[in-house]
Design a protein around this motif. Structure first.
Motif, PDB file in Angstrom:
ATOM      1  N   GLN A 250      34.982   4.804   5.825  1.00 51.71           N
ATOM      2  CA  GLN A 250      35.965   4.464   4.809  1.00 51.71           C
ATOM      3  C   GLN A 250      36.585   3.112   5.141  1.00 51.71           C
ATOM      4  O   GLN A 250      36.435   2.588   6.252  1.00 51.71           O
ATOM      5  N   LEU A 251      37.292   2.545   4.174  1.00 45.70           N
ATOM      6  CA  LEU A 251      37.865   1.214   4.317  1.00 45.70           C
ATOM      7  C   LEU A 251      38.866   1.127   5.459  1.00 45.70           C
ATOM      8  O   LEU A 251      38.928   0.119   6.172  1.00 45.70           O
ATOM      9  N   LEU A 252      39.658   2.186   5.679  1.00 46.29           N
ATOM     10  CA  LEU A 252      40.665   2.149   6.736  1.00 46.29           C
ATOM     11  C   LEU A 252      40.043   2.002   8.126  1.00 46.29           C
ATOM     12  O   LEU A 252      40.681   1.489   9.039  1.00 46.29           O
ATOM     13  N   SER A 253      38.802   2.462   8.284  1.00 46.24           N
ATOM     14  CA  SER A 253      38.141   2.347   9.582  1.00 46.24           C
ATOM     15  C   SER A 253      37.754   0.909   9.910  1.00 46.24           C
ATOM     16  O   SER A 253      37.506   0.585  11.071  1.00 46.24           O
ATOM     17  N   THR A 254      37.692   0.063   8.905  1.00 45.58           N
ATOM     18  CA  THR A 254      37.210  -1.307   9.105  1.00 45.58           C
ATOM     19  C   THR A 254      38.315  -2.286   9.472  1.00 45.58           C
ATOM     20  O   THR A 254      38.030  -3.438   9.767  1.00 45.58           O
ATOM     21  N   ILE A 255      39.584  -1.840   9.433  1.00 44.08           N
ATOM     22  CA  ILE A 255      40.703  -2.733   9.754  1.00 44.08           C
ATOM     23  C   ILE A 255      41.350  -2.313  11.074  1.00 44.08           C
ATOM     24  O   ILE A 255      41.142  -1.191  11.545  1.00 44.08           O
ATOM     25  N   LYS A 256      42.136  -3.212  11.647  1.00 45.34           N
ATOM     26  CA  LYS A 256      42.768  -2.941  12.942  1.00 45.34           C
ATOM     27  C   LYS A 256      44.174  -2.409  12.714  1.00 45.34           C
ATOM     28  O   LYS A 256      45.130  -3.165  12.515  1.00 45.34           O
ATOM     29  N   THR A 257      44.301  -1.081  12.721  1.00 47.20           N
ATOM     30  CA  THR A 257      45.611  -0.467  12.584  1.00 47.20           C
ATOM     31  C   THR A 257      46.121  -0.056  13.967  1.00 47.20           C
ATOM     32  O   THR A 257      45.369  -0.032  14.947  1.00 47.20           O
TER      33      THR A 257
END
Length: 279
Positions: free
Chosen positions: A141-148
């Motif tokens: 999913q998209l959230l996995s691709t960003i650095k949170t």
């Protein structure tokens, strides 16, 4: 009043009790490498940070220009006297208020920096062994691709690696395909084909990943593709290596009973250092 490690203290003495990054992982971050008072790949970092803030519905301040954030990052590196070679991290988090539903989408930020020993990227010649981490999975999913600021799987995976005398582990998604390493993107060389998982598999949209893809394509002596990698593919590989913006390229020398070459990793590292000289 709050209870902090058994001591009753005024709320004002602790800055974390209302911090949403601390309470809910409601933050994003970028880790950058500084060389000779310049941020490497600044534009890529800036646009990835802006994209991550938009994905989390954060309000981007009007003064958050690339030049402003560059100045803010370099100012702390200079204050810490490490601007010749440093690692810096900017964390942007939603301001306090609310529970899961925030009361505001405005943000604050925190930047810190640490000195690095080397200005150039280099490869440590020591063995580097990995295995799979299969307790938890990365979702496609998209959230996995960003650095949170929610990196629980990377934390427990790193503990697993230490407990098993491993240098790193590879993460899997729900399709049981390889996504990335605990601290970077993964590349696999099979014959004259260089492969890295596509972003759609759930891997981080890595800054160094982008640089290595571009450098490898310019070499012209191999096919460079983004396609899924299964655990079974690792046994067929000639080389495996991990990329991130701080280390650059980290060759993997052993996965279970399979040992790997490091020829391409060394070639790409030389090209990467040449690129950095021009930044």
């Amino acid at each position: 009043m709050i209870n902090f490690n058994g001591e009753i203290l005024p709320v004002a003495t602790n800055l974390l009790q209302n911090n949403r990054a601390f309470l809910y992982g409601d933050g994003v971050f970028e880790t950058v490498k500084i060389r000779d008072n310049k941020i490497l790949f600044l534009e890529d970092h800036y646009f990835r940070l802006m994209s991550a803030m938009r994905i989390l519905r954060m309000e981007i301040p009007m003064n958050f220009t690339m030049e402003f954030l560059e100045q803010q990052i370099l100012s702390i590196a200079n204050a810490n006297r490490c601007s010749v070679s440093a690692r810096a991290r900017i964390t942007v988090y939603r301001n306090s208020g609310g529970n899961y539903l925030p009361e505001t989408n405005t943000v604050s930020y925190l930047i810190h920096s640490f000195a690095l020993d080397d200005k150039v990227y280099y490869i440590d010649k020591k063995p580097y062994e990995i295995d799979l981490y299969k307790d938890y999975y990365v979702t496609k999913q998209l959230l996995s691709t960003i650095k949170t600021t929610n990196k629980a799987i990377n934390i427990v995976g790193s503990i697993f690696a230490k407990e098993n005398d491993l240098d790193n582990c590879l993460l899997l998604n729900e399709s049981k395909n390889i996504v990335e390493a605990l601290q970077g993107n993964i590349f696999m060389l099979v014959a004259n084909k260089l492969i890295t998982p596509p972003i759609s598999e759930g891997c981080l949209n890595g800054i160094m990943r982008k640089q290595i893809l571009a450098l490898a394509k310019k070499m012209g002596n191999m096919e460079v593709v983004e396609e899924p990698i299964s655990p079974f593919d690792l046994q067929k590989a000639d080389e495996l290596f991990i990329t991130n913006v701080i280390k650059g390229i980290q060759p993997i020398t052993k996965y279970r009973k399979k040992e790997y070459k490091t020829d391409l990793a060394n070639q790409l590292l030389a090209q990467l250092n040449a690129l950095v000289q021009l930044c």
